[in-house]
Design a protein around this motif. Structure first.
Motif, PDB file in Angstrom:
ATOM      1  N   THR A  44      -2.603  21.916  -9.908  1.00 18.40           N
ATOM      2  CA  THR A  44      -3.457  20.753  -9.640  1.00 18.40           C
ATOM      3  C   THR A  44      -2.658  19.479  -9.371  1.00 18.40           C
ATOM      4  N   CYS A  45      -1.561  19.292 -10.051  1.00 18.35           N
ATOM      5  CA  CYS A  45      -0.782  18.053  -9.888  1.00 18.35           C
ATOM      6  C   CYS A  45       0.186  18.117  -8.719  1.00 18.35           C
ATOM      7  N   GLY A  46       0.275  19.257  -8.079  1.00 22.07           N
ATOM      8  CA  GLY A  46       1.160  19.383  -6.925  1.00 22.07           C
ATOM      9  C   GLY A  46       2.633  19.473  -7.274  1.00 22.07           C
ATOM     10  N   LEU A  48       4.144  17.877 -10.162  1.00 22.67           N
ATOM     11  CA  LEU A  48       4.653  16.650 -10.789  1.00 22.67           C
ATOM     12  C   LEU A  48       4.787  16.762 -12.304  1.00 22.67           C
ATOM     13  N   ALA A  49       4.718  17.960 -12.830  1.00 24.25           N
ATOM     14  CA  ALA A  49       4.846  18.182 -14.285  1.00 24.25           C
ATOM     15  C   ALA A  49       3.721  17.529 -15.074  1.00 24.25           C
ATOM     16  N   LEU A  50       2.536  17.466 -14.489  1.00 24.17           N
ATOM     17  CA  LEU A  50       1.425  16.788 -15.166  1.00 24.17           C
ATOM     18  C   LEU A  50       0.292  17.715 -15.598  1.00 24.17           C
ATOM     19  N   CYS A  51       0.079  18.820 -14.897  1.00 25.80           N
ATOM     20  CA  CYS A  51      -1.142  19.609 -15.144  1.00 25.80           C
ATOM     21  C   CYS A  51      -0.912  20.848 -16.033  1.00 25.80           C
ATOM     22  N   ALA A  52       0.306  21.334 -16.071  1.00 22.29           N
ATOM     23  CA  ALA A  52       0.660  22.535 -16.839  1.00 22.29           C
ATOM     24  C   ALA A  52       0.025  23.811 -16.283  1.00 22.29           C
ATOM     25  N   ASP A  53      -0.534  23.765 -15.088  1.00 26.90           N
ATOM     26  CA  ASP A  53      -1.072  24.984 -14.476  1.00 26.90           C
ATOM     27  C   ASP A  53       0.024  26.025 -14.236  1.00 26.90           C
ATOM     28  N   CYS A  54       1.245  25.561 -14.057  1.00 28.47           N
ATOM     29  CA  CYS A  54       2.347  26.470 -13.719  1.00 28.47           C
ATOM     30  C   CYS A  54       3.112  26.919 -14.966  1.00 28.47           C
ATOM     31  N   HIS A  55       2.480  26.746 -16.116  1.00 22.94           N
ATOM     32  CA  HIS A  55       3.105  27.151 -17.380  1.00 22.94           C
ATOM     33  C   HIS A  55       3.516  28.618 -17.337  1.00 22.94           C
ATOM     34  N   ALA A  89       6.931  25.974 -14.127  1.00 24.46           N
ATOM     35  CA  ALA A  89       7.628  26.542 -12.966  1.00 24.46           C
ATOM     36  C   ALA A  89       7.952  25.474 -11.920  1.00 24.46           C
ATOM     37  N   CYS A  90       7.138  24.426 -11.851  1.00 25.09           N
ATOM     38  CA  CYS A  90       7.385  23.390 -10.838  1.00 25.09           C
ATOM     39  C   CYS A  90       8.626  22.568 -11.157  1.00 25.09           C
ATOM     40  N   GLN A  91       9.141  22.676 -12.362  1.00 22.32           N
ATOM     41  CA  GLN A  91      10.312  21.893 -12.743  1.00 22.32           C
ATOM     42  C   GLN A  91      11.602  22.709 -12.689  1.00 22.32           C
TER      43      GLN A  91
HETATM   44  S1  FES Z   1       2.198  22.250 -10.937  1.00 27.27           S
HETATM   45 FE1  FES Z   1       1.364  20.849 -12.322  1.00 27.27          FE
HETATM   46  S2  FES Z   1       2.733  20.965 -13.971  1.00 27.27           S
HETATM   47 FE2  FES Z   1       3.592  22.308 -12.552  1.00 27.27          FE
END
Ligand code: FES
Length: 110
Positions: A44-46, A48-55, A89-91
């Motif tokens: 959801t955050c694209g 930016l380490a904000l949504c935690a969807d990619c946990h 994963a986004c980080q």
């Molecule tokens: S995509 Fe949102 S925290 Fe990784």
């Protein structure tokens, strides 16, 4: 320029395990790469380490990864299912540090 290949193993949300071979790409992150392999990555955050969807949970190779930054740690704290081996994963950059890693995608928090 010759790209190094990274091999990593992913367990999806249904428990299916698959080995991926991916070219190293410093300007790409693991969330984007998994999306490219058709994994369900809501992100959801694209990235930016904000949504935690990619946990995800790092089941093997955690020590070889770069330490999480403050933003990642703060977002992980919002996940009730976060563990010591949790990462976003986004980080994680698509570089050699991911070679040999085994990770498991977790269910979305909401
Ligand atoms: S995509 Fe949102 S925290 Fe990784």
């Amino acid at each position: 320029m010759l790209f190094k290949m990274i091999q990593l193993t992913v367990i999806d949300r249904e428990g299916h395990e698959k080995e991926l071979e991916v070219a190293e790409a410093e300007n790409e992150n693991l969330m984007e790469t998994l999306k490219g392999f058709d994994y369900d990555m809501r992100a959801t955050c694209g990235g930016l380490a904000l949504c935690a969807d990619c946990h995800c949970l790092i089941l093997k190779g955690q020590d070889q990864l770069s330490d999480p930054q403050d933003e990642e740690l703060m977002t992980l704290e919002t996940r009730p299912d976060a563990q010591n081996n949790s990462r976003l994963a986004c980080q994680l950059k698509m570089n050699y540090k991911l070679d040999g890693v085994l990770l498991q995608l977790t269910n979305y928090a909401n």
